[in-house]
Every structure is written in C-alpha cells, then in structure tokens.
Design a protein around this motif. Structure first.
Motif, PDB file in Angstrom:
ATOM      1  N   LYS A 100       2.651   2.605   9.063  1.00  0.00           N
ATOM      2  CA  LYS A 100       2.970   3.777  10.524  1.00  0.00           C
ATOM      3  C   LYS A 100       3.412   4.764   9.550  1.00  0.00           C
ATOM      4  O   LYS A 100       3.621   6.108   9.671  1.00  0.00           O
ATOM      5  CB  LYS A 100       3.553   3.126  11.212  1.00  0.00           C
ATOM      6  N   CYS A 101       4.307   4.675   8.827  1.00  0.00           N
ATOM      7  CA  CYS A 101       5.065   5.087   8.002  1.00  0.00           C
ATOM      8  C   CYS A 101       4.213   6.611   7.073  1.00  0.00           C
ATOM      9  O   CYS A 101       4.642   7.678   8.013  1.00  0.00           O
ATOM     10  CB  CYS A 101       5.793   5.055   7.173  1.00  0.00           C
ATOM     11  N   LEU A 136       2.009   7.922   0.706  1.00  0.00           N
ATOM     12  CA  LEU A 136       0.564   7.711   0.659  1.00  0.00           C
ATOM     13  C   LEU A 136       0.830   6.500   0.935  1.00  0.00           C
ATOM     14  O   LEU A 136       1.412   5.077   0.749  1.00  0.00           O
ATOM     15  CB  LEU A 136       0.417   7.706  -1.240  1.00  0.00           C
ATOM     16  N   SER A 137      -0.847   6.391   1.450  1.00  0.00           N
ATOM     17  CA  SER A 137      -1.042   4.689   1.681  1.00  0.00           C
ATOM     18  C   SER A 137      -2.272   4.735   0.950  1.00  0.00           C
ATOM     19  O   SER A 137      -3.519   4.587   1.552  1.00  0.00           O
ATOM     20  CB  SER A 137      -1.659   4.745   2.989  1.00  0.00           C
ATOM     21  N   ILE A 145      11.199   2.906   0.049  1.00  0.00           N
ATOM     22  CA  ILE A 145      11.267   1.709   0.565  1.00  0.00           C
ATOM     23  C   ILE A 145      11.209   0.590  -0.094  1.00  0.00           C
ATOM     24  O   ILE A 145      11.698   0.455  -1.262  1.00  0.00           O
ATOM     25  CB  ILE A 145       9.301   1.826   0.793  1.00  0.00           C
ATOM     26  N   ASP A 146      11.601  -0.469   0.397  1.00  0.00           N
ATOM     27  CA  ASP A 146      12.317  -2.023   0.039  1.00  0.00           C
ATOM     28  C   ASP A 146      10.653  -2.862   0.315  1.00  0.00           C
ATOM     29  O   ASP A 146      10.380  -3.108   1.589  1.00  0.00           O
ATOM     30  CB  ASP A 146      13.100  -2.739   0.604  1.00  0.00           C
ATOM     31  N   TYR A 147      10.336  -3.015  -0.934  1.00  0.00           N
ATOM     32  CA  TYR A 147       8.867  -4.011  -1.184  1.00  0.00           C
ATOM     33  C   TYR A 147       8.869  -5.082  -0.183  1.00  0.00           C
ATOM     34  O   TYR A 147       7.490  -5.753  -0.683  1.00  0.00           O
ATOM     35  CB  TYR A 147       8.181  -3.649  -2.463  1.00  0.00           C
ATOM     36  N   ASP A 148      10.311  -6.147  -0.368  1.00  0.00           N
ATOM     37  CA  ASP A 148       9.664  -6.938  -0.010  1.00  0.00           C
ATOM     38  C   ASP A 148       9.525  -7.496   1.717  1.00  0.00           C
ATOM     39  O   ASP A 148       9.732  -7.961   1.884  1.00  0.00           O
ATOM     40  CB  ASP A 148      12.221  -8.025  -0.282  1.00  0.00           C
ATOM     41  N   ARG A 195       1.245  -1.424  -0.212  1.00  0.00           N
ATOM     42  CA  ARG A 195       0.105  -0.182  -0.188  1.00  0.00           C
ATOM     43  C   ARG A 195       0.684   1.191   0.084  1.00  0.00           C
ATOM     44  O   ARG A 195       0.613   2.376  -0.666  1.00  0.00           O
ATOM     45  CB  ARG A 195      -0.621   0.242   1.004  1.00  0.00           C
ATOM     46  N   GLU A 196       1.962   1.366   0.639  1.00  0.00           N
ATOM     47  CA  GLU A 196       2.386   2.873   1.079  1.00  0.00           C
ATOM     48  C   GLU A 196       3.123   2.995  -0.380  1.00  0.00           C
ATOM     49  O   GLU A 196       4.117   2.070  -0.976  1.00  0.00           O
ATOM     50  CB  GLU A 196       3.626   2.389   1.986  1.00  0.00           C
ATOM     51  N   VAL A 197       3.327   4.163  -0.560  1.00  0.00           N
ATOM     52  CA  VAL A 197       4.617   4.763  -1.768  1.00  0.00           C
ATOM     53  C   VAL A 197       4.829   5.953  -1.307  1.00  0.00           C
ATOM     54  O   VAL A 197       4.486   6.702  -0.743  1.00  0.00           O
ATOM     55  CB  VAL A 197       3.521   4.998  -2.956  1.00  0.00           C
ATOM     56  N   ILE A 198       5.959   6.089  -1.434  1.00  0.00           N
ATOM     57  CA  ILE A 198       7.076   7.550  -1.207  1.00  0.00           C
ATOM     58  C   ILE A 198       6.601   8.698  -2.804  1.00  0.00           C
ATOM     59  O   ILE A 198       6.252   8.365  -3.616  1.00  0.00           O
ATOM     60  CB  ILE A 198       8.017   7.563  -1.184  1.00  0.00           C
TER      61      ILE A 198
END
Lengths: 198, 275
Positions: B251-252, B262-263, B241-244, B195-198
């Motif tokens: 939380k970020c 963005l989540s 973000i390391d998606y692995d 879900r998380e994207v910088i």
C-alpha cells in the motif's frame, strides 16, 4: 677473535650482500618486498634458515664429505639436508611455537632450497671459514644483509607504488630498475669494512 | 669404477634415509593433529571470505565453530539454509534457520531525476567522487554512480544503469561487501522475503530534497499513515521500514507521491537452485 667475527658479519651484510651484490635470492627479493610487514617476515625467516643450514651443512662438509673425499657431492647433499631441515623446523614450530609458525609459516616452504640459502652453505666452504663459529657469523651476516635489502627495498617499492613512471616501465621494469640503483648504492660499501674496524 | 660410485651413492642415500627417518618420526610424534572437524566445517562454507558472519573469512568462522566459541550455525548469509544445515549436521546440533538477505540500494535518483551540480572527471570511483564536494550530484546522500559496489561484488549482482547502481537480486547472496564499500552508506541488507524498499537516503527537508532530485523522499508521511501494521516511520525527513512489522502489502508504494517506495521481488540467490 671478536673483531674478526664482526668483520665477517659486516662484510657479509654490506660488502657481499647476497641480494644486491651477489644477486642470489632475487625471487623472494622481488616477490615478497611489496609490503614492509611481509618483507620483514621473509627476511627473518631467511636469516633463521641460513643459520640452521650452516649449522647443519658445515659439520657435514668438514666431517663427512671432506673426510671421505666426496666434495663433489656438496651441492646435492646440501640441497637434501636443507630441504629436510626446513621441513623438520616447520613441523617443530607448528607444534611448539604456533605463533612463530603463523608469522614465518608461509615463508618457510618458499625458502626450502632458496639459492641464497644454498649459496651461504656453499660459500661457507669455498670462502674457507676455518671454524664453525666463523661460518655461523657469516651466515648471520648474510641473513641480516638479506633482511636489510628486503626492508630497504620494501620502502623503495612503496614509493614506486605511488609514483607514475612512463607507461612502458610500469610494474616489473621500474621495480628492476630501482633494484639496480639500490644495488649500485651497495657497491659504495666495498672497501669500507676493512678500514672501519682498524 | 664401482669404488668411485659406491661411496657417493651410499653417502647420498644414507643422508637421504636419515633425513627421511627423522622427518617421519617428527611427523609421527610432533605433528599437530589437524583438526578434522574444522576442515569438515570449512568444507561446508562457501569460501567467499566475505566476512558476513563477522569472522575474518570462512577459515575464521570454521575455527570458531570447531572450538565451540561460536554456537550459531546460521551466520553464513551467502550460504543460507543449506550451509546452516550442513554445519549443524557436522556439529550434531539443531538446525538454525538463516535469515536470507539481499542487498538493496536506497536511491532511485538516476540521471533523469537527480540534478547535477558539477561534472566530475577525477578518479572514477565513488570514494574519489565523494571526496570532492560529495560527488557530482546536487544530492550528496544518494548513489555516486561510479560503481564501487559493482566492482567489489564477487557475484556480479550489481550493475550500473542510468547512472545509479541496481541490484540484480537473483544473483545476490547477501554477503554485505557492497554495504561496507559504499561511501554514502546507501546500501543495506534486507530479508529477501520482503518487497518494499525506501529508495531514497536524502535526509534534507522535503522542499530542498525535491529540488535536488524529483525522486527524493519528501517526508510527506502518506506511507506512514496508510501502513496497516505501523511498520513505516519518518525519521530525519526520511521514511523507514521496520521489516519485522512489514507484511509487504504494497500500500505504501501506491500512495507515495514521488515514487521512491519500490515494491519488487527481491528473492536472492538462495531462492533459486544452484545453476
């Protein structure tokens, strides 16, 4: 003899250029000349098919149609033979020379009965080339002329792409106008050949 | 009357027959056996010719699979698991799971947050704008906003809003055409279960970046500290973000002071049955 053949080739190529002077084969000329690469491919394919078509139709005209006084069947028989021939060549190329088939392949079906090809076959007879060699020389000249016209015009079209003609001329109109100018340039060759090899 | 028609008919029919016989013989003996397996494989593929598999189009991938030079059946990202399963059935090999991906845009500097340095009125494409001092925005890392990605997307999954590109995830198949097109390289593919994207690509120091765009990542490191799995690192003044490792705990996003993490639910087209 050699001189005659050279004159035939150059006459067919420059003076009687099929595309620019006789206006045969305009469809591939306008359709495939957008890029140099495909223009060369198409030109080579047409040259190849013209030679083959002449090799097949000249003997048939001489030894079958003329001999049995069936000259009026010329057009229909030629179409039949050229179409079958191109199909055959495609099958053979696909099997034995796949590389050539890949580069010519898409153009071959397009020129199955292209009017320039049929025109060469018919003109070989109507212009009265006495020997098979002369007819082949004429076909070679016509093919090279087609190739030359394609390559020249591909260059012109690349310039047109970046030019900015008036809105109403954009696209095909400006292409046709430039084709006519290139054709005009080829009229300059009329009468040159006879004196060139004196 | 008949004497006139008969020779002509015989002649044309004869030539036609001879040609037909030659062609039939040639087709029988010379024809290349159409690789039926390749055709079958080609039929499994979606035919978008996006190149996500790394081959020149679907034909290329099908040919490579048929000739066994390519063993992986899960390279077709737009096709997802469905295509991978079909291919493995045709080839008779074990099913390989496809990592479905969606495109995400690493910029959230829309017209309300990103400062402009000039008005650009040249050719309205991103590549054109990029050539002139890196575009009209003060930040030269972010979205140029002329929609090159939206224009190339074969699925209409990208739309322009408030001057920047957004991915409408339910339409995205993850073919990666936009990734290749973006002149600023701000689009990447990510696994669509995360879900998380910088949403920032600015690599300048925090204060500089902040002046140019109030949504820019200032590399404060709060997300790095709070991440329970250590998936976030700050590299070149930018969080990554390391998606692995990421578990999508969210939380970020909560601690980010500028709101550039963005989540969202990125479930791409793979998660939805064919419409």
């Amino acid at each position: 003899m050699m001189r005659d053949l050279i004159i035939i080739i150059f006459t067919a190529m420059l003076v009687n250029n099929y595309v620019l002077v006789r206006f045969l084969g305009i469809c591939p000329f306008l359709g495939v000349s957008k890029k140099l690469h495909s223009a060369v491919g198409m030109g080579l394919a047409v040259t190849f098919v013209m030679l083959l078509a002449t090799a097949a139709t000249w003997p048939i005209q001489t030894y079958l149609l003329t001999a049995f006084r069936l000259e009026y069947l010329q057009t229909i028989v030629f179409i039949l033979i050229i179409a079958a021939l191109v199909q055959l060549v495609e099958i053979i190329l696909k099997r034995h020379i796949p590389a050539l088939h890949r580069s010519l392949g898409i153009y071959l079906p397009l020129i199955t009965t292209n009017c320039a090809v049929l025109g060469v076959a018919k003109n070989n007879i109507s212009e009265g080339y006495a020997t098979f060699i002369e007819a082949m020389a004429n076909a070679l000249g016509c093919g090279l002329g087609f190739l030359l016209a394609m390559v020249l015009f591909a260059g012109v079209r690349m310039r047109i792409e970046t030019a900015k003609p008036p809105k109403c001329f954009e696209g095909m109109p400006i292409t046709l106008i430039s084709a006519s100018i290139v054709a005009l340039a080829f009229y300059g060759f009329a009468g040159v050949i006879d004196n060139m090899f004196l | 009357m008949l004497d006139a028609i008969l020779p002509a008919a015989v002649c044309v029919a004869g030539i036609g027959l001879i040609c037909a016989v030659i062609l039939v013989v040639a087709a029988r003996f010379m024809a290349v056996r159409e690789k039926s397996r390749e055709k079958e494989l080609r039929a499994c593929l979606p035919g978008v010719n996006c190149g996500a598999c790394g081959y020149p189009g679907c034909d290329g991938y099908a040919a490579a699979l048929a000739e066994k030079t390519e063993k992986r059946t899960n390279l077709c990202i737009p096709g997802g698991d469905g295509v991978s399963e079909k291919i493995s059935q045709v080839l008779g090999v074990e099913f390989q799971d496809t990592v479905e991906q969606v495109a995400v845009i690493h910029c959230c500097g829309d017209c309300e947050h990103a400062a402009k340095k000039a008005d650009y009125s040249g050719i309205q494409t991103c590549s054109g704008a990029k050539m002139l001092y890196g575009g009209e925005h003060a930040c030269t890392y972010g979205c140029l906003g002329k929609g090159d990605c939206a224009a190339i997307c074969p699925y209409d999954a990208i739309y322009m809003e408030k001057g920047i590109a957004h991915v409408h995830a339910p339409k995205c198949v993850g073919c990666g055409l936009c990734v290749k097109t973006c002149p600023n390289k701000i689009i990447t593919l990510m696994p669509d279960i995360k879900r998380e994207v910088i949403a920032c690509s600015n690599r300048e120091k925090g204060a500089v970046a902040r002046k140019k765009c109030t949504n820019a990542c200032i590399a404060c490191g709060k997300c790095e500290k709070i991440c329970p799995t250590g998936a976030i690192t700050i590299e070149e003044n930018l969080a990554r973000i390391d998606y692995d490792k990421c578990t999508s705990c969210g939380k970020c996003g909560q601690v980010c002071p500028v709101g550039c993490i963005l989540s969202e639910n990125h479930s791409g087209r793979h998660r939805f049955p064919e419409e």
